[in-house]
Design an enzyme around this catalytic site. Structure first.
Site, short mmCIF file in Angstrom:
data_model
loop_
_atom_site.label_atom_id
_atom_site.label_comp_id
_atom_site.label_asym_id
_atom_site.label_seq_id
_atom_site.Cartn_x
_atom_site.Cartn_y
_atom_site.Cartn_z
N GLY A 191 0.68 -1.22 0.05
CA GLY A 191 0.20 -0.04 0.01
C GLY A 191 0.97 1.40 0.10
O GLY A 191 0.56 2.12 -0.77
N CYS A 192 2.00 1.32 0.80
CA CYS A 192 2.77 2.38 1.01
C CYS A 192 3.63 2.50 -0.34
O CYS A 192 3.89 3.78 -0.79
CB CYS A 192 3.96 2.19 2.01
SG CYS A 192 2.77 2.19 3.68
N THR A 193 3.97 1.55 -1.15
CA THR A 193 4.64 1.75 -2.20
C THR A 193 3.72 2.11 -3.21
O THR A 193 4.25 2.99 -4.22
CB THR A 193 5.36 0.16 -2.93
OG1 THR A 193 6.07 -0.18 -1.70
CG2 THR A 193 5.73 0.47 -4.09
N ALA A 238 3.28 6.14 -2.78
CA ALA A 238 4.37 6.92 -3.03
C ALA A 238 4.53 6.99 -4.55
O ALA A 238 4.93 7.76 -5.17
CB ALA A 238 5.83 6.09 -2.27
#
Length: 156
Positions: free
Chosen positions: A44-46, A49
């Site tokens: 999710g963070c990738t 970003a």
């Protein structure tokens, strides 16, 4: 002090991926999109970003700076930036002081375990340093477009 929409955004100083210590107030005179995320290199963070990366030019054209904040150490941020070609600064909030100031260091539950961590959230701060918009408990899909639309409609 906790971040409140309509009031001055809490200032902080954190180590940044460019090797410097960065204060939020260093960016006064620009719009700021400050996003807190749990952990580098996670799916999710990738995605989030990379969505910010892909919209970076559009934010820049609106005189907006993107700052990502997580508890990860700088060396992990550097790997994350290198792997995904991120053109914006990532700040290391290992002691979660900024996360606490913005009310995003919260009790989380995952598979029956409770722990403290970052609640994915985004804050927009105007050129005078006032917090003008917040999204808490962010769902990644479509979020960056929503943030960009807000900056376009309200701060340009």
């Amino acid at each position: 002090m906790r971040a409140v929409v309509g009031e001055k955004a809490p200032d902080f100083e954190l180590p940044a991926s460019n090797g410097e210590k960065v204060r939020l107030s260093d960016f006064q005179g620009k719009n700021i999109v400050l996003y807190f995320y749990p952990k580098d290199m996670t799916p999710g963070c990738t995605t989030q970003a990379c969505d910010f990366r892909d919209s970076y030019e559009s934010f820049t054209e609106l005189d907006a700076v993107i700052l990502g904040v997580s508890p990860d150490p700088i060396n992990r941020h550097e790997k994350f930036i290198e792997k995904h070609g991120l053109p914006f600064l990532l700040l290391s909030d290992e002691n979660h002081e900024a996360a606490e100031a913005y009310g995003v260091w919260t009790l989380k539950k995952n598979f029956g375990k409770e722990y403290m961590g970052i609640e994915r959230s985004t804050f927009v701060i105007d050129k005078e340093g006032k917090l003008v918009k917040e999204w808490r408990k962010v769902k990644v899909k479509g979020h960056v477009e929503e943030a960009l639309q807000f900056v376009k409609e309200h701060l340009s």
